[in-house]
Design an enzyme around this catalytic site. Structure first.
Site, PDB file in Angstrom:
ATOM      1  N   GLU A  29     -65.799  74.065 -10.618  1.00  9.81           N
ATOM      2  CA  GLU A  29     -65.670  72.725 -10.046  1.00  9.81           C
ATOM      3  C   GLU A  29     -64.709  72.803  -8.872  1.00  9.81           C
ATOM      4  OE1 GLU A  29     -64.815  69.313 -12.430  1.00  9.81           O
ATOM      5  OE2 GLU A  29     -66.506  69.654 -13.788  1.00  9.81           O
ATOM      6  N   HIS A  83     -64.528  65.493  -6.881  1.00 13.45           N
ATOM      7  CA  HIS A  83     -64.755  66.789  -7.536  1.00 13.45           C
ATOM      8  C   HIS A  83     -66.254  67.026  -7.683  1.00 13.45           C
ATOM      9  CE1 HIS A  83     -64.903  64.242 -11.169  1.00 13.45           C
ATOM     10  NE2 HIS A  83     -65.514  65.220 -11.795  1.00 13.45           N
ATOM     11  N   HIS A  85     -69.648  68.688  -9.781  1.00  8.60           N
ATOM     12  CA  HIS A  85     -70.211  69.022 -11.094  1.00  8.60           C
ATOM     13  C   HIS A  85     -71.245  70.119 -10.869  1.00  8.60           C
ATOM     14  CE1 HIS A  85     -69.311  65.048 -13.487  1.00  8.60           C
ATOM     15  NE2 HIS A  85     -68.231  65.752 -13.238  1.00  8.60           N
ATOM     16  N   ASP A  96     -63.594  62.792 -17.384  1.00  5.94           N
ATOM     17  CA  ASP A  96     -63.316  62.078 -16.126  1.00  5.94           C
ATOM     18  C   ASP A  96     -62.838  60.654 -16.410  1.00  5.94           C
ATOM     19  OD1 ASP A  96     -64.081  64.259 -14.620  1.00  5.94           O
ATOM     20  OD2 ASP A  96     -66.135  63.557 -14.354  1.00  5.94           O
TER      21      ASP A  96
END
Ligand SMILES: [Zn+2]
Length: 141
Positions: A29, A83, A85, A96
């Site tokens: 990530e 971020h 995935h 999250d």
């Protein structure tokens, strides 16, 4: 949900830098900080994912503090935490949601799950509730 945040407006050039970063860090990530004014992004700060994981991220605290101070100095706002995935959809994971420490900023997620079909989503997470926002990509910054 109180304190509704504006949708996200992001210049194409910056979005391309974020996507490039997500691909570089794959299969881990990647993460970063987006700053701007009332949802209009003007600055992207790539961060180090100290978890070095493909299913979660954590930004280095000292780097994060440095960026927060710079954002304040420039008179900008913390618009979004970004971020990627690598293997799951562009939707907040339970982690999250649990770790949404900045309810006054959005969470931008870029999913690389499907090859050649990039997905992204922006969300406001507050008090455990998820609200999807619109992402508007603009040509100029
Ligand atoms: Zn996530």
């Amino acid at each position: 949900m109180k304190n509704l945040l504006p949708d996200l407006e992001i210049p194409k050039v910056l979005l391309n830098r974020i996507i490039e970063r997500a691909r570089q860090e794959y299969p881990l990530e990647s993460c970063g900080i987006l700053a701007g004014k009332t949802g209009r992004i003007s600055n992207f700060y790539p961060m180090v994912n100290v978890e070095k994981s493909s299913s979660c991220y954590r930004m280095a605290p000292e780097g994060q503090l440095r960026v927060f101070l710079e954002i304040e100095r420039k008179g900008l706002e913390l618009s979004a935490i970004y971020h990627s995935h690598p293997h799951t959809a562009a939707f907040p994971s339970q982690r999250d949601v649990d770790q949404a420490f900045y309810p006054d900023s959005l969470i931008l997620i870029i999913s690389l799950m499907e090859k050649g079909a990039l997905q992204m989503g922006a969300f406001q997470i507050a008090e455990g509730r998820i609200e999807k926002k619109t992402i508007k990509v603009v040509e100029k910054d």
